[in-house]
Scaffold this motif. Structure first.
Motif, PDB file in Angstrom:
ATOM      1  N   ILE A 151       0.884  -1.159   0.000  1.00 46.47           N
ATOM      2  CA  ILE A 151       0.000   0.000   0.000  1.00 46.47           C
ATOM      3  C   ILE A 151       0.927   1.216   0.000  1.00 46.47           C
ATOM      4  O   ILE A 151       1.881   1.274   0.779  1.00 46.47           O
ATOM      5  N   ALA A 152       0.647   2.179  -0.835  1.00 42.30           N
ATOM      6  CA  ALA A 152       1.506   3.355  -0.963  1.00 42.30           C
ATOM      7  C   ALA A 152       1.733   4.028   0.390  1.00 42.30           C
ATOM      8  O   ALA A 152       0.825   4.106   1.222  1.00 42.30           O
ATOM      9  N   GLU A 153       2.939   4.512   0.590  1.00 39.42           N
ATOM     10  CA  GLU A 153       3.287   5.177   1.848  1.00 39.42           C
ATOM     11  C   GLU A 153       2.532   6.481   2.049  1.00 39.42           C
ATOM     12  O   GLU A 153       2.354   6.930   3.162  1.00 39.42           O
ATOM     13  N   ASN A 154       2.076   7.112   0.957  1.00 40.31           N
ATOM     14  CA  ASN A 154       1.385   8.385   1.095  1.00 40.31           C
ATOM     15  C   ASN A 154      -0.098   8.233   1.442  1.00 40.31           C
ATOM     16  O   ASN A 154      -0.811   9.212   1.548  1.00 40.31           O
ATOM     17  N   VAL A 155      -0.572   7.002   1.638  1.00 41.34           N
ATOM     18  CA  VAL A 155      -1.947   6.783   2.086  1.00 41.34           C
ATOM     19  C   VAL A 155      -2.042   7.210   3.542  1.00 41.34           C
ATOM     20  O   VAL A 155      -1.233   6.799   4.374  1.00 41.34           O
ATOM     21  N   ASN A 156      -3.001   8.059   3.853  1.00 43.88           N
ATOM     22  CA  ASN A 156      -3.201   8.548   5.207  1.00 43.88           C
ATOM     23  C   ASN A 156      -3.751   7.399   6.061  1.00 43.88           C
ATOM     24  O   ASN A 156      -4.927   7.056   5.971  1.00 43.88           O
ATOM     25  N   ASP A 157      -2.882   6.818   6.870  1.00 45.70           N
ATOM     26  CA  ASP A 157      -3.252   5.634   7.649  1.00 45.70           C
ATOM     27  C   ASP A 157      -4.440   5.876   8.567  1.00 45.70           C
ATOM     28  O   ASP A 157      -5.319   5.034   8.681  1.00 45.70           O
ATOM     29  N   ILE A 158      -4.457   7.011   9.230  1.00 49.79           N
ATOM     30  CA  ILE A 158      -5.517   7.274  10.202  1.00 49.79           C
ATOM     31  C   ILE A 158      -6.870   7.376   9.510  1.00 49.79           C
ATOM     32  O   ILE A 158      -7.856   6.808   9.967  1.00 49.79           O
ATOM     33  N   LYS A 159      -6.925   8.040   8.380  1.00 52.16           N
ATOM     34  CA  LYS A 159      -8.198   8.209   7.682  1.00 52.16           C
ATOM     35  C   LYS A 159      -8.560   6.994   6.835  1.00 52.16           C
ATOM     36  O   LYS A 159      -9.728   6.672   6.684  1.00 52.16           O
ATOM     37  N   ARG A 160      -7.588   6.315   6.256  1.00 51.70           N
ATOM     38  CA  ARG A 160      -7.870   5.289   5.259  1.00 51.70           C
ATOM     39  C   ARG A 160      -7.763   3.859   5.767  1.00 51.70           C
ATOM     40  O   ARG A 160      -8.474   2.988   5.290  1.00 51.70           O
ATOM     41  N   LEU A 161      -6.874   3.580   6.690  1.00 48.65           N
ATOM     42  CA  LEU A 161      -6.663   2.188   7.115  1.00 48.65           C
ATOM     43  C   LEU A 161      -7.229   1.871   8.489  1.00 48.65           C
ATOM     44  O   LEU A 161      -7.802   0.804   8.688  1.00 48.65           O
ATOM     45  N   ILE A 162      -7.071   2.769   9.426  1.00 50.60           N
ATOM     46  CA  ILE A 162      -7.507   2.515  10.808  1.00 50.60           C
ATOM     47  C   ILE A 162      -8.993   2.137  10.883  1.00 50.60           C
ATOM     48  O   ILE A 162      -9.345   1.185  11.577  1.00 50.60           O
ATOM     49  N   PRO A 163      -9.892   2.822  10.170  1.00 51.83           N
ATOM     50  CA  PRO A 163     -11.301   2.415  10.245  1.00 51.83           C
ATOM     51  C   PRO A 163     -11.521   0.973   9.788  1.00 51.83           C
ATOM     52  O   PRO A 163     -12.342   0.255  10.358  1.00 51.83           O
ATOM     53  N   TYR A 164     -10.782   0.513   8.778  1.00 50.83           N
ATOM     54  CA  TYR A 164     -10.938  -0.855   8.289  1.00 50.83           C
ATOM     55  C   TYR A 164     -10.372  -1.869   9.272  1.00 50.83           C
ATOM     56  O   TYR A 164     -10.897  -2.976   9.393  1.00 50.83           O
ATOM     57  N   ILE A 165      -9.315  -1.486   9.979  1.00 50.54           N
ATOM     58  CA  ILE A 165      -8.779  -2.377  11.012  1.00 50.54           C
ATOM     59  C   ILE A 165      -9.846  -2.596  12.079  1.00 50.54           C
ATOM     60  O   ILE A 165     -10.139  -3.733  12.453  1.00 50.54           O
ATOM     61  N   ASP A 166     -10.425  -1.514  12.553  1.00 47.74           N
ATOM     62  CA  ASP A 166     -11.455  -1.611  13.584  1.00 47.74           C
ATOM     63  C   ASP A 166     -12.656  -2.422  13.103  1.00 47.74           C
ATOM     64  O   ASP A 166     -13.153  -3.295  13.819  1.00 47.74           O
ATOM     65  N   GLU A 167     -13.108  -2.160  11.879  1.00 49.91           N
ATOM     66  CA  GLU A 167     -14.242  -2.901  11.327  1.00 49.91           C
ATOM     67  C   GLU A 167     -13.945  -4.397  11.247  1.00 49.91           C
ATOM     68  O   GLU A 167     -14.784  -5.225  11.625  1.00 49.91           O
ATOM     69  N   CYS A 168     -12.790  -4.749  10.744  1.00 52.23           N
ATOM     70  CA  CYS A 168     -12.450  -6.170  10.571  1.00 52.23           C
ATOM     71  C   CYS A 168     -12.302  -6.880  11.907  1.00 52.23           C
ATOM     72  O   CYS A 168     -12.707  -8.039  12.045  1.00 52.23           O
ATOM     73  N   GLU A 169     -11.726  -6.201  12.877  1.00 53.48           N
ATOM     74  CA  GLU A 169     -11.612  -6.815  14.194  1.00 53.48           C
ATOM     75  C   GLU A 169     -12.989  -7.102  14.772  1.00 53.48           C
ATOM     76  O   GLU A 169     -13.212  -8.162  15.349  1.00 53.48           O
ATOM     77  N   LYS A 170     -13.911  -6.176  14.595  1.00 51.21           N
ATOM     78  CA  LYS A 170     -15.257  -6.357  15.158  1.00 51.21           C
ATOM     79  C   LYS A 170     -16.123  -7.283  14.306  1.00 51.21           C
ATOM     80  O   LYS A 170     -16.889  -8.080  14.837  1.00 51.21           O
ATOM     81  N   LEU A 171     -16.023  -7.190  12.994  1.00 52.27           N
ATOM     82  CA  LEU A 171     -16.881  -7.993  12.115  1.00 52.27           C
ATOM     83  C   LEU A 171     -16.406  -9.437  11.955  1.00 52.27           C
ATOM     84  O   LEU A 171     -17.223 -10.349  11.883  1.00 52.27           O
ATOM     85  N   TYR A 172     -15.118  -9.639  11.877  1.00 49.99           N
ATOM     86  CA  TYR A 172     -14.598 -10.978  11.613  1.00 49.99           C
ATOM     87  C   TYR A 172     -14.064 -11.661  12.871  1.00 49.99           C
ATOM     88  O   TYR A 172     -14.490 -12.755  13.218  1.00 49.99           O
ATOM     89  N   LEU A 173     -13.129 -10.997  13.550  1.00 43.55           N
ATOM     90  CA  LEU A 173     -12.465 -11.646  14.686  1.00 43.55           C
ATOM     91  C   LEU A 173     -13.412 -11.844  15.866  1.00 43.55           C
ATOM     92  O   LEU A 173     -13.506 -12.955  16.403  1.00 43.55           O
ATOM     93  N   LEU A 174     -14.096 -10.807  16.273  1.00 44.85           N
ATOM     94  CA  LEU A 174     -15.031 -10.902  17.405  1.00 44.85           C
ATOM     95  C   LEU A 174     -16.073 -11.980  17.157  1.00 44.85           C
ATOM     96  O   LEU A 174     -16.371 -12.790  18.043  1.00 44.85           O
ATOM     97  N   LYS A 175     -16.597 -12.009  15.952  1.00 49.09           N
ATOM     98  CA  LYS A 175     -17.605 -13.011  15.600  1.00 49.09           C
ATOM     99  C   LYS A 175     -17.025 -14.429  15.642  1.00 49.09           C
ATOM    100  O   LYS A 175     -17.695 -15.368  16.053  1.00 49.09           O
ATOM    101  N   SER A 176     -15.778 -14.578  15.247  1.00 50.39           N
ATOM    102  CA  SER A 176     -15.154 -15.908  15.173  1.00 50.39           C
ATOM    103  C   SER A 176     -14.730 -16.469  16.523  1.00 50.39           C
ATOM    104  O   SER A 176     -14.827 -17.670  16.743  1.00 50.39           O
ATOM    105  N   VAL A 177     -14.241 -15.619  17.408  1.00 57.19           N
ATOM    106  CA  VAL A 177     -13.695 -16.129  18.671  1.00 57.19           C
ATOM    107  C   VAL A 177     -14.572 -15.845  19.873  1.00 57.19           C
ATOM    108  O   VAL A 177     -14.360 -16.417  20.938  1.00 57.19           O
ATOM    109  N   GLY A 178     -15.539 -14.949  19.747  1.00 58.48           N
ATOM    110  CA  GLY A 178     -16.397 -14.598  20.871  1.00 58.48           C
ATOM    111  C   GLY A 178     -15.810 -13.453  21.683  1.00 58.48           C
ATOM    112  O   GLY A 178     -14.614 -13.161  21.611  1.00 58.48           O
ATOM    113  N   ALA A 179     -16.657 -12.832  22.470  1.00 57.81           N
ATOM    114  CA  ALA A 179     -16.269 -11.630  23.217  1.00 57.81           C
ATOM    115  C   ALA A 179     -15.196 -11.893  24.262  1.00 57.81           C
ATOM    116  O   ALA A 179     -14.284 -11.082  24.441  1.00 57.81           O
ATOM    117  N   VAL A 180     -15.280 -13.026  24.951  1.00 59.22           N
ATOM    118  CA  VAL A 180     -14.309 -13.323  26.018  1.00 59.22           C
ATOM    119  C   VAL A 180     -12.906 -13.472  25.436  1.00 59.22           C
ATOM    120  O   VAL A 180     -11.945 -12.850  25.905  1.00 59.22           O
TER     121      VAL A 180
END
Length: 161
Positions: free
Chosen positions: A14-43
């Motif tokens: 991914i290009a270095e000039n991509v603004n990580d906070i605006k462009r990547l961080i929201p997707y990290i949060d979404e994926c953790e909540k949508l995929y990981l949380l659902k797969s392993v459970g809240a605990v």
């Protein structure tokens, strides 16, 4: 957050000039909540978030387990692919005061929709498989501890003489 933008860049460029906070961080949060949380459970998710889960570094990096008969790629790779997939699908769309627009760079050429979908689907498929491997690893750890607990709980007493 469980992974960083550097973890994603280690998976796919991914290009270095991509603004990580605006462009990547929201997707990290979404994926953790949508995929990981659902797969392993809240605990388990909370333990992973707090880095208090057993073998945290192995879970993140991946490796061999079960007497080296099984392998998994690790949570860092799984989440990296899933975040990359969401990023690719949504990278070209920007919400502005004038509605949704597709940004065109001065010297860049737009990739057709089919290529974007194919790239995103490929990354998502890899990420989901790696996530399944991580869940298998976590379940193996649970089974081992349950076997240990059940062995420790078996007590025999001689009755009578």
């Amino acid at each position: 957050m469980i992974i960083t933008t550097e973890d994603i860049r280690a998976i796919r460029p991914i290009a270095e000039n991509v603004n990580d906070i605006k462009r990547l961080i929201p997707y990290i949060d979404e994926c953790e909540k949508l995929y990981l949380l659902k797969s392993v459970g809240a605990v388990q998710f909370k333990k992973i978030e707090d880095k208090s889960i057993a073998n945290y570094s192995v879970l993140m990096a991946g490796g061999y387990y079960d007497e080296e008969t099984k392998y998994f790629a690790g949570l860092r790779a799984a989440m990296g692919y899933l975040v990359y997939s969401r990023f690719v699908r949504n990278q070209n769309v920007n919400a502005t005061a004038f509605g949704l627009v597709q940004k065109q760079g001065q010297f860049s050429e737009t990739v057709d929709e089919k290529t974007i979908v194919r790239t995103a689907n490929d990354a998502e498929k890899i990420g989901l498989e790696y996530l399944k491997q991580c869940v298998d690893y976590l379940n193996f750890g649970k089974e081992k501890s349950e076997q240990t607990i059940s062995v420790k709980r078996n007590k025999f007493r001689v009755i009578g003489d």
